[in-house]
Design a protein around this motif. Structure first.
Motif, PDB file in Angstrom:
ATOM      1  N   ASN A 688      43.367  40.432  38.431  1.00 28.25           N
ATOM      2  CA  ASN A 688      41.990  40.140  38.039  1.00 28.25           C
ATOM      3  C   ASN A 688      41.922  38.873  37.182  1.00 28.25           C
ATOM      4  OD1 ASN A 688      39.194  41.077  38.068  1.00 28.25           O
ATOM      5  ND2 ASN A 688      39.467  41.365  35.865  1.00 28.25           N
ATOM      6  N   THR A 689      42.916  38.692  36.323  1.00 26.73           N
ATOM      7  CA  THR A 689      42.984  37.483  35.489  1.00 26.73           C
ATOM      8  C   THR A 689      43.059  36.236  36.352  1.00 26.73           C
ATOM      9  OG1 THR A 689      44.172  38.724  33.775  1.00 26.73           O
ATOM     10  CG2 THR A 689      44.293  36.328  33.664  1.00 26.73           C
ATOM     11  N   ILE A 690      43.917  36.286  37.375  1.00 24.74           N
ATOM     12  CA  ILE A 690      44.080  35.146  38.283  1.00 24.74           C
ATOM     13  C   ILE A 690      42.788  34.883  39.043  1.00 24.74           C
ATOM     14  CG2 ILE A 690      45.368  34.263  40.278  1.00 24.74           C
ATOM     15  CD1 ILE A 690      47.709  36.068  39.341  1.00 24.74           C
ATOM     16  N   THR A 691      42.114  35.961  39.460  1.00 24.86           N
ATOM     17  CA  THR A 691      40.870  35.823  40.231  1.00 24.86           C
ATOM     18  C   THR A 691      39.810  35.076  39.439  1.00 24.86           C
ATOM     19  OG1 THR A 691      41.330  37.910  41.365  1.00 24.86           O
ATOM     20  CG2 THR A 691      39.064  37.097  41.452  1.00 24.86           C
ATOM     21  N   VAL A 692      39.688  35.384  38.145  1.00 25.84           N
ATOM     22  CA  VAL A 692      38.635  34.767  37.324  1.00 25.84           C
ATOM     23  C   VAL A 692      39.022  33.349  36.900  1.00 25.84           C
ATOM     24  CG1 VAL A 692      37.286  34.964  35.195  1.00 25.84           C
ATOM     25  CG2 VAL A 692      37.866  37.017  36.492  1.00 25.84           C
ATOM     26  N   LEU A 693      40.280  33.162  36.498  1.00 20.67           N
ATOM     27  CA  LEU A 693      40.682  31.863  35.974  1.00 20.67           C
ATOM     28  C   LEU A 693      41.029  30.858  37.073  1.00 20.67           C
ATOM     29  CD1 LEU A 693      42.883  32.879  32.888  1.00 20.67           C
ATOM     30  CD2 LEU A 693      40.552  31.995  32.878  1.00 20.67           C
ATOM     31  N   ARG A 694      41.504  31.348  38.224  1.00 24.87           N
ATOM     32  CA  ARG A 694      41.883  30.450  39.323  1.00 24.87           C
ATOM     33  C   ARG A 694      41.235  30.908  40.625  1.00 24.87           C
ATOM     34  NH1 ARG A 694      43.097  26.861  40.873  1.00 24.87           N
ATOM     35  NH2 ARG A 694      45.192  26.660  41.704  1.00 24.87           N
ATOM     36  N   PRO A 695      39.893  30.933  40.666  1.00 27.09           N
ATOM     37  CA  PRO A 695      39.223  31.428  41.877  1.00 27.09           C
ATOM     38  C   PRO A 695      39.476  30.548  43.095  1.00 27.09           C
ATOM     39  CG  PRO A 695      37.650  30.405  40.382  1.00 27.09           C
ATOM     40  CD  PRO A 695      38.936  30.496  39.637  1.00 27.09           C
ATOM     41  N   GLY A 696      39.872  29.293  42.856  1.00 22.37           N
ATOM     42  CA  GLY A 696      40.121  28.384  43.970  1.00 22.37           C
ATOM     43  C   GLY A 696      41.208  28.864  44.908  1.00 22.37           C
ATOM     44  N   ILE A 697      42.143  29.701  44.382  1.00 30.02           N
ATOM     45  CA  ILE A 697      43.232  30.214  45.221  1.00 30.02           C
ATOM     46  C   ILE A 697      42.680  31.074  46.354  1.00 30.02           C
ATOM     47  CG2 ILE A 697      45.267  31.731  45.238  1.00 30.02           C
ATOM     48  CD1 ILE A 697      45.791  30.868  42.374  1.00 30.02           C
ATOM     49  N   PHE A 698      41.590  31.814  46.070  1.00 27.17           N
ATOM     50  CA  PHE A 698      41.089  32.799  47.036  1.00 27.17           C
ATOM     51  C   PHE A 698      39.832  32.339  47.760  1.00 27.17           C
ATOM     52  CE2 PHE A 698      42.942  34.977  43.324  1.00 27.17           C
ATOM     53  CZ  PHE A 698      44.042  35.565  43.926  1.00 27.17           C
ATOM     54  N   GLU A 699      39.296  31.169  47.408  1.00 23.14           N
ATOM     55  CA  GLU A 699      38.025  30.719  47.987  1.00 23.14           C
ATOM     56  C   GLU A 699      38.080  30.622  49.505  1.00 23.14           C
ATOM     57  OE1 GLU A 699      35.138  27.865  45.695  1.00 23.14           O
ATOM     58  OE2 GLU A 699      37.196  27.260  45.229  1.00 23.14           O
ATOM     59  N   SER A 700      39.201  30.184  50.040  1.00 24.38           N
ATOM     60  CA  SER A 700      39.297  30.005  51.497  1.00 24.38           C
ATOM     61  C   SER A 700      39.461  31.336  52.236  1.00 24.38           C
ATOM     62  CB  SER A 700      40.472  29.081  51.834  1.00 24.38           C
ATOM     63  OG  SER A 700      41.685  29.614  51.322  1.00 24.38           O
ATOM     64  N   TYR A 701      39.819  32.404  51.506  1.00 24.19           N
ATOM     65  CA  TYR A 701      40.040  33.710  52.138  1.00 24.19           C
ATOM     66  C   TYR A 701      38.838  34.646  51.974  1.00 24.19           C
ATOM     67  CZ  TYR A 701      44.848  32.018  51.792  1.00 24.19           C
ATOM     68  OH  TYR A 701      45.978  31.258  51.864  1.00 24.19           O
ATOM     69  N   VAL A 702      38.085  34.473  50.882  1.00 22.25           N
ATOM     70  CA  VAL A 702      36.953  35.367  50.603  1.00 22.25           C
ATOM     71  C   VAL A 702      35.682  34.526  50.549  1.00 22.25           C
ATOM     72  CG1 VAL A 702      35.992  37.068  49.025  1.00 22.25           C
ATOM     73  CG2 VAL A 702      38.482  36.856  49.267  1.00 22.25           C
TER      74      VAL A 702
END
Length: 738
Positions: A688-702
């Protein structure tokens, strides 16, 4: 048989007081050794000599702030004062471990080792002080001729340069420990041994006259930007902090923190965080901050149930992070602004959100520790009343208000802002004691307890003189606190000069690139480890100067090679953060040693625990390099200038979501939120920490967008929080029924 319980209790109380005093003295010794000089001569002439030079230095700095002079000459005088006081105020060796030459000398002069190295000034230290100051002032004495023969030093120039470099390295060893002196010596040696090194580090070598010309006679070496910033800005802010402390401002901040937070669970620890944050804004020293606030906070933390090593670790973590807090940031903010070529206020702007996230998360960590340990609050009747405490010293807020108003609102220079703050503080120091004395007389008169024989004029006059004495002590303390900073910036200038004239940065980029094998994250880990290792036993300011010269360009260059654009301010803050973390990193974390001395516990254990608490700070640099929105930067222009975010609603969201992410990270590390967390839940919190602080990692998947991912992460944290709260309430109801 009757036992005299009162005598027994008095004996125990006396023993406790003696222990408190011994631990306080041990911690103060660490501060004196590393910050202000441990020597306090008994001889009145020697003592007066140090006092006069300190007062002259403070007076000189105030004078050039009002009436600026040539910058090169100003730096020469600044270094002359610093190096002179380094030899007078710092002993050559510790009394319990004299070097071999002292033992040899004692065979010829038996009384040599019997004299305390801290209680008298040996004749050789006076000679070194005169030679060091003279070598620095040679720039001022022969300035016109030096300018005329620039780049062509004569024999006298070379001799004076060699004397200054040798004595500067010895002054650094005394006032800062061996780390910086050895590192500077290694870099100096690189000038000569370059032709014999492996190809990746090889250069053609440099002649002595060229080295002396660059290191001593120009403004790219010893008298470079770091010493210039210390001369222009840092001294004024250190002096302001010293005067504020002598006026009673430091104790006021501690009292306010305790009265505000002492009644909460784990209150003393939370008060330690708040007090350290407030004093850290102006002190700029993690060790001095630890001792100043830790003397009060650590015993109280132990009293409410914190284990000694955790009590010390909380204070160390809070005090170390004091250097992150604007507006001073341990003097690095001014140096950073000069090196980057960015306005000072922009540096403060970029540093603000990460500093607040770090401090507020430490509050949260302390709260979790209190919950885990089942601690209770201090009874309200044992704490000062908040409103009364706040109002009693609210005049101490006036100088800080002047400082921040002139800096932020009127956008005046740091020098002008600091001078306004100092002037307002001097007025307060002069009038506060007479006013307090007058009010005290009025209270006694109304109560009918006023002594009829009291001389009103003499009583008020005595209070006025006490205020003057506070100013006198503050001027001396400010100068003594600057000795290590002045010597550190000058010594770091040697390293900067070597890097500049040998082109070492390009070679260092190749070395890091080879070791990292093109992996940006591995490159950042290597850079962070280098900052931590070089920072052990070294002042944060000196560490930052070295790393800003060596590794900050590496981050920007190798990031660009990987297709990533890292703003220059982000790279500099990265190395600055890891330089700060070295203060509580075992085995040489000096702040941990100071905290452990007060808590009477193991410094290594304290350092490990403190670093565990500081892991929340350790991840922030990795985050804001890839998510520059935490620095209020949305991108970089073609010329490399940052594009600032001006939408205050979005800035508020960045701060709030970042805070929740850091809370999530802290809970994952502590294994606790409302109740203990399972390993699965801890993994969820980390993800959850990674999702909020580094959302760019998941932008292309979600397909939710950046803000949508952050909102989801925030909602997950609160869902876990309320689920655990409901679960705990249900368990309590079942327990009551059973």
């Amino acid at each position: 048989m009757q036992v005299d319980t009162s005598a027994s209790n008095n004996s125990q109380n006396n023993l406790k007081e003696e222990r408190k005093e011994s631990t306080r003295q041990a911690a103060q010794d660490i501060v004196m050794m590393t910050e202000a000089g441990a020597r306090d001569p008994k001889n009145i002439i020697a003592k007066s000599l140090i006092i006069v030079i300190c007062l002259a230095w403070s007076g000189y700095q105030l004078m050039i702030a009002y009436d600026p002079i040539n910058s090169h000459i100003a730096r020469a005088w600044h270094l002359a004062f610093a190096i002179c006081l380094a030899f007078l105020a710092y002993p050559a060796y510790k009394q319990h471990s004299p070097p071999i030459w002292v033992n040899w000398t004692s065979k010829v002069i038996p009384s040599f080792t019997r004299r305390s190295n801290r209680r008298y000034i040996p004749i050789y230290d006076i000679i070194f002080a005169i030679l060091g100051a003279g070598a620095a002032l040679y720039i001022w004495w022969d300035y016109d001729n030096l300018v005329y023969r620039q780049g062509m030093p004569n024999t006298t120039d070379i001799i004076m340069g060699i004397i200054l470099i040798i004595l500067l390295l010895e002054a650094a060893r005394r006032s800062l420990g061996p780390a910086l002196a050895i590192l500077a010596l290694i870099f100096l040696s690189y000038n000569f041994i370059g032709p014999y090194l492996p190809e990746v580090l090889r250069h053609r070598g440099l002649p002595m006259d060229f080295i002396i010309s660059d290191m001593y006679l120009s403004t790219t070496g010893i008298f470079g930007v770091p010493l210039g910033v210390a001369t222009d800005f840092v001294f004024l802010f250190v002096l302001f902090g010293a005067l504020l402390d002598k006026a009673g401002g430091g104790k006021y901040f501690i009292d306010v923190a305790f009265s505000a937070l002492g009644t909460y669970r784990g209150g003393p620890a939370k008060a330690a965080v708040l007090a350290s944050g407030m004093t850290g804004m102006v002190s700029g020293s993690s060790i001095a901050n630890t001792v100043t606030t830790g003397t009060f906070t650590i015993p109280l933390m132990k009293r409410v149930g914190f284990p000694p090593h955790k009590a010390a670790a909380v204070e160390v973590a809070a005090s170390t992070n004091g250097q992150l807090m604007p507006p001073i940031m341990g003097a690095a903010a001014f140096i950073m602004a000069e090196i980057i070529g960015m306005p000072y206020l922009d540096v403060i702007r970029a540093a603000l959100i990460p500093a607040l996230l770090s401090y507020l998360t430490l509050f949260y960590v302390v709260h979790l520790e209190a919950l885990k340990l089942g601690l209770k609050a201090i009874p309200k009747n044992e704490l000062p009343k908040f409103l009364k405490t706040l109002l009693r010293g609210c005049h101490f807020i006036i100088p800080l208000a002047f400082l921040l108003t002139y800096l932020v609102i009127f956008r005046r220079s740091p020098i002008a802002s600091a001078m306004m703050a100092i002037q307002s503080l001097l007025v307060i120091m002069i009038i506060q004691r007479p006013i307090i004395a007058f009010l005290s007389l009025g209270a006694h008169k109304r109560a009918g307890t006023l002594d009829p024989n009291i001389n009103l004029a003499a009583f008020i006059g005595k209070s006025f003189l006490a205020g003057i004495q506070d100013i006198w002590s503050g001027l001396i303390s400010g100068a003594r606190n600057m000795i290590s900073v002045g010597v550190a910036t000058a010594t770091a200038g040697i390293i900067v000069g070597v890097v500049t004239i040998t082109g070492l940065v390009g070679r260092f980029i190749n070395v890091i690139d080879t070791l990292a094998m093109g992996n940006v994250v591995l490159m950042l880990i290597l850079t962070a480890m280098t900052s931590l290792i070089l920072g052990m036993g070294m002042p944060t300011t000196a560490n930052y100067i070295i790393m800003a010269t060596l590794t900050a360009p590496v981050i920007v260059h190798l990031g660009a090679d990987a297709g990533l654009v890292f703003p220059l301010i982000a790279a500099h803050l990265f190395v600055f953060y890891y330089g700060i973390l070295a203060d509580d990193t075992p085995p040489v974390g000096l702040a941990a040693y100071a905290g452990a001395a007060i808590a009477r516990t193991d410094p290594i254990k304290t350092g490990i625990q403190g670093f565990t608490y500081d892991l929340r700070t350790a991840i922030l640099p990795f985050i804001f390099l890839f998510n520059t929105e935490l620095l209020m930067i949305s991108g970089v222009t073609e010329t490399g200038r940052p594009i600032w975010i001006d939408n205050y609603f979005y800035i508020s969201w960045i701060f709030f979501s970042g805070l929740i992410a850091m809370f999530s990270f802290a809970s994952a590390l502590q294994g606790f939120l409302v109740t203990r967390c399972s390993w699965i839940l801890r993994i969820v919190l980390l993800f959850n920490t990674i999702t909020v602080l580094r959302p760019g990692i998941f932008e292309s998947y979600v397909p939710m967008g950046r803000v949508g991912l952050q909102i989801t992460g925030v909602m997950i944290y609160f869902a876990i929080f309320f689920y655990q709260k409901y679960k705990l309430k249900k368990q309590r109801l079942l327990f009551q029924k059973s």
